[in-house]
Design a protein around this motif. Structure first.
Motif, short mmCIF file in Angstrom:
data_model
loop_
_atom_site.label_atom_id
_atom_site.label_comp_id
_atom_site.label_asym_id
_atom_site.label_seq_id
_atom_site.Cartn_x
_atom_site.Cartn_y
_atom_site.Cartn_z
N UNK A 154 16.17 -19.71 -22.30
CA UNK A 154 16.15 -19.66 -20.84
C UNK A 154 15.16 -18.59 -20.37
N UNK A 155 14.34 -18.96 -19.42
CA UNK A 155 13.47 -18.00 -18.74
C UNK A 155 13.90 -17.99 -17.28
N UNK A 156 13.95 -16.82 -16.68
CA UNK A 156 14.33 -16.73 -15.27
C UNK A 156 13.25 -15.96 -14.51
N UNK A 157 12.84 -16.51 -13.38
CA UNK A 157 11.95 -15.77 -12.49
C UNK A 157 12.73 -15.45 -11.22
N UNK A 158 12.67 -14.21 -10.79
CA UNK A 158 13.27 -13.86 -9.50
C UNK A 158 12.22 -13.22 -8.62
N UNK A 159 12.26 -13.60 -7.34
CA UNK A 159 11.37 -12.99 -6.34
C UNK A 159 12.27 -12.33 -5.32
N UNK A 160 11.85 -11.20 -4.83
CA UNK A 160 12.70 -10.47 -3.89
C UNK A 160 11.96 -10.03 -2.65
N UNK A 161 12.71 -9.96 -1.56
CA UNK A 161 12.16 -9.47 -0.30
C UNK A 161 13.09 -8.38 0.23
N UNK A 162 12.48 -7.30 0.71
CA UNK A 162 13.27 -6.23 1.31
C UNK A 162 12.52 -5.64 2.49
N UNK A 163 13.19 -4.82 3.28
CA UNK A 163 12.55 -4.22 4.46
C UNK A 163 12.45 -2.71 4.28
N UNK A 164 11.25 -2.21 4.54
CA UNK A 164 11.02 -0.77 4.44
C UNK A 164 11.19 -0.17 5.84
N UNK A 165 12.12 0.76 5.99
CA UNK A 165 12.30 1.36 7.32
C UNK A 165 11.08 2.17 7.74
N UNK A 166 10.90 2.30 9.04
CA UNK A 166 9.76 3.07 9.55
C UNK A 166 9.83 4.50 9.04
N UNK A 167 8.68 5.07 8.78
CA UNK A 167 8.63 6.48 8.36
C UNK A 167 8.76 6.67 6.86
N UNK A 168 9.04 5.62 6.10
CA UNK A 168 9.12 5.76 4.64
C UNK A 168 7.76 5.37 4.05
N UNK A 169 7.16 6.30 3.34
CA UNK A 169 5.84 6.03 2.72
C UNK A 169 5.90 6.51 1.27
N UNK A 170 6.35 5.62 0.40
CA UNK A 170 6.48 6.00 -1.00
C UNK A 170 5.37 5.33 -1.79
N UNK A 171 4.60 6.13 -2.53
CA UNK A 171 3.46 5.53 -3.23
C UNK A 171 3.02 6.41 -4.38
N UNK A 172 2.54 5.78 -5.43
CA UNK A 172 2.08 6.51 -6.62
C UNK A 172 0.96 7.49 -6.28
N UNK A 173 0.23 7.21 -5.20
CA UNK A 173 -0.91 8.07 -4.88
C UNK A 173 -0.49 9.26 -4.02
N UNK A 174 0.82 9.34 -3.67
CA UNK A 174 1.27 10.40 -2.73
C UNK A 174 1.72 11.68 -3.41
N UNK A 175 1.61 11.76 -4.74
CA UNK A 175 2.06 12.96 -5.44
C UNK A 175 1.32 14.19 -4.90
#
Lengths: 362, 339
Positions: free
Chosen positions: B143-164
């Motif tokens: 069995x192979x399973x693919x899942x796709x997901x959707x979510x909402x980012x609240x305003x003011x949240x800026x998380x990113x690998x380049x933000x260190x």
């Protein structure tokens, strides 16, 4: 973790390091023979805490590195034959042959499987009577008894579809070759703990005497290695040259007689070519004639192999402790783990891979 | 338990005909049913409100499909939930697509679907659309399973690998390597048994707890394949800063350390499925850690290192001997060594 943590204790390490600094008065060149120790040294930064007088050079004790190119090409050729299941420890799969490695052969359709023990390969043979199962039996005295056991097991079960492609090498003849070379710089040895666990350390005594070089069977944890270096250094400073055992919790003078018995029931000593170094007399093991049906080299005719080593690769000089990885002109530029020119860069125990992975900034 | 008229998946279960309908009605809908999925349209129409959208997809092809601590089903939910959660988004909707090998025991499929049902409930997400294909024996592995997901980012949240930023504390939410070693030690052929359980778990609630302390979290990642070593290397490159971690502060379970020792594998390179790595401003680190520790998914959280301006683009580790060495990007598969 019991039997591990006490050999990594930073305070105990600091005490031994201080004692090494106190002991050393002159420059010394010490070789650790085993690739596992090379990695432990570079990974833990042991070379960085030693007095500058002590130079550690790295020996030929990486079984992947010294397996002749021709044998890797043979392994690939056998793996590509029809109805073959080719089994191997994981770290042989990435070692480059003249044109490709076993991973590439697998992606091209060869049935190449990673196993964790030779007895697992025997089990695969038992479960697949319609296929020929070959195990790539690589290693020093450490793995030879286990590989011999696999042959004995297959023999007991009359499994005529099992065989091994043997590439076993022995440590003492390599030490002899290094010490007898006119270029030799090595003044003391850390002998490989796992090898001595099987073979004991009696066979090192004539070498220590002949070349006036202290030798210490040593374990693999930071404190083992630091203790081994301290013991060698004390002997060097005192002008004595015997074999002293650091790895007492594992290694006994006579080694493991049951393992030796299995090994010499199946294998006999022959002259062997070491990749990068050349032929060393009486330094290898081959399957004895009475077990010939389990010898893949005899069972599968492989011809037309033209090996081609990179002209730029200095693995051989590195394996003999003549230069260090950073002194090789192609280290880290033309030769990287992604595009290795030689086995010392690709093997998980190779000295070049260790320096590249842990120290390439320096 | 006769969950369906057939004991094994057959090619006809993927035909789009009556047997496909039976599979959906008897196996999928009782587990995943919700007003959106129950419409059985060719698409889900979603009301997602204002904010930025986080969108991700992942395929799960794990072997073995059942392993200590979990199975391919909860992995398929948690993996995608976590990829959404580490953007700071609230995961909302998932799709689930299945490629089934003809002959797969129906009971195995049922067990996997139950795991997915429970995992989705724990994460607070709903499966709103999906697909099933059946392929010939040998064309996929069970069995192979693919899942796709959707979510909402609240305003003011800026998380990113380049933000260190220099000085940031590097936090891990718990012991490393549990999932990867659970898989490796349960694979056929390995001759030792272990009690290591996979850590597969949703991280969104833990991320909520962290964001409740401070919105100012610089980077978050679930260190799956390649482990923490790969995540930190990616961050160091993306932010063009250095990272130093401390060997003695890295939490690793005793059994995992032992298994890694035997196989010659570094826990820093081993996959996790219920852990996160965070880079947070120094001044918030202690408060974030204490909030994480009060959450079940973060009780073994620890600060393991710092972001520095030295050796930009590289990660180093301070060993027990107090010297620094490189922690390199992993190269390909982790291979057990010869001796």
């Amino acid at each position: 973790m019991k039997f591990i943590d006490e050999y990594r204790d930073p305070e105990v390490a600091a005490t031994i390091i201080a004692e090494i600094h106190k002991t050393v008065t002159r420059p010394w060149v010490i070789m650790e023979i085993c690739g596992g120790q090379t990695h432990a040294i570079v990974r833990n930064g042991i070379d960085q805490v030693l007095p500058k007088e002590i130079e550690l050079v790295h020996g030929p004790g990486c079984p992947v590195c010294v397996t002749p190119l021709e044998l890797i090409d043979k392994a690939i050729a056998i793996a590509r034959m029809p109805d073959i299941i080719f089994t191997s420890f994981g770290d042989m799969l990435r070692v480059p042959g003249s044109e490709k490695d076993l991973f590439i052969a697998k992606s091209e359709g060869a049935d190449v499987r990673i196993v964790y023990s030779p007895l697992e390969a025997v089990k695969i043979a038992r479960e697949n009577p319609e296929k020929q199962v070959v195990f790539f039996a690589v290693g020093f005295e450490t793995t030879a008894p286990g590989n011999a056991m696999a042959v004995l097991q297959a023999d007991r079960e009359h499994l005529d579809n099992f065989s091994i492609l043997a590439s076993h090498v022995l440590v003492p003849p390599a030490i002899n070759a290094i010490l007898s070379s006119p270029e030799n710089r090595v003044q003391g040895f850390l002998a490989a703990g796992h090898v001595c666990a099987v073979m004991g350390w009696e066979e090192y005594e004539p070498l220590a005497q002949k070349y006036k070089v202290p030798m210490v069977p040593t374990g693999f944890e930071p404190i083992d290695i630091l203790e081994g270096i301290l013991m060698v250094t004390k002997m060097l400073e005192a002008g004595t040259y015997e074999v002293q055992n650091q790895y007492k919790r594992i290694v006994h003078r006579q080694g493991n007689p049951a393992a030796q018995k299995a090994m010499f029931t199946v294998f006999e000593i022959i002259d062997r070519t070491w990749r990068g170094i050349g032929e060393i007399p009486a330094s290898g093991l081959q399957v004895k004639d009475n077990f010939a049906t389990f010898d893949a080299e005899k069972k599968f005719e492989v011809s037309g192999i033209n090996t081609k080593e990179s002209e730029k690769c200095l693995s051989g000089r590195i394996l003999q402790g003549l230069i260090k990885p950073g002194q090789c002109p192609v280290f880290g530029n033309d030769c990287t783990p992604e595009h290795p020119l030689g086995a010392t860069m690709v093997s998980s125990e190779g000295a070049c891979a260790a320096y590249y992975s842990y120290q390439r900034t320096r | 338990m006769p969950i369906i008229n057939h004991q094994r998946v057959q090619l006809s279960h993927g035909s789009g005909g009556r047997m496909s309908a039976e599979l959906i009605d008897k196996l999928f809908l009782p587990r995943f049913g919700n007003p959106i999925l129950n419409r059985l349209e060719d698409q889900a129409t979603l009301d997602i409100g204002p904010g930025r959208l986080a969108f991700t997809t992942d395929s799960f092809v794990v072997d073995p499909i059942f392993f200590p601590g979990g199975d391919i089903g909860d992995l398929a939910i948690n993996g995608t939930v976590n990829d959404i959660a580490v953007s700071g988004a609230k995961p909302l909707f998932l799709s689930a697509a299945f490629i089934l090998e003809e002959g797969l025991p129906m009971l195995d499929l049922h067990r996997i679907l139950v795991s997915m049902e429970i995992a989705a409930k724990n994460a607070g997400v709903v499966i709103v659309t999906g697909d099933t294909k059946v392929v010939n024996i040998g064309s996929c592995d069970k069995i192979f399973i693919n899942t796709t997901g959707i979510g909402m980012i609240p305003e003011g949240t800026m998380i990113s690998a380049a933000s260190l930023k220099p000085g940031d504390a590097i936090i891990v939410s718990g012991t490393l390597g549990d999932h990867g070693m659970a898989i490796m030690t349960s694979r056929k052929g390995l001759s030792f048994q272990s009690r290591i359980l996979s850590d597969t778990a949703p991280l969104n609630h833990l991320v909520d707890a962290m964001l409740a302390v401070s919105k100012n979290i610089h980077a978050l990642r679930d260190p799956t394949r390649g482990g923490v070593a790969a995540t930190l290397n990616e961050w160091a490159k993306a932010s063009n800063l250095g990272i130093v971690i401390d060997e003695e502060k890295i939490p690793v379970r005793e059994e995992v350390r032992a298994a890694c020792e035997i196989l010659g594998i570094d826990p820093l390179y081993v996959a996790n499925e219920g852990k996160l790595v965070a880079a947070v401003p120094e001044e918030w680190a202690e408060r974030i850690i204490s909030s994480m520790k009060s959450h079940p998914q973060g009780k073994n959280s620890a600060i393991i290192g710092r972001v520095v301006e030295d050796h930009r683009g590289m990660v180093t580790i301070r060993t027990a001997l107090r010297v620094e060495r490189i922690v390199d990007m992993p190269l390909g598969e982790q291979l057990p060594r010869i001796c």
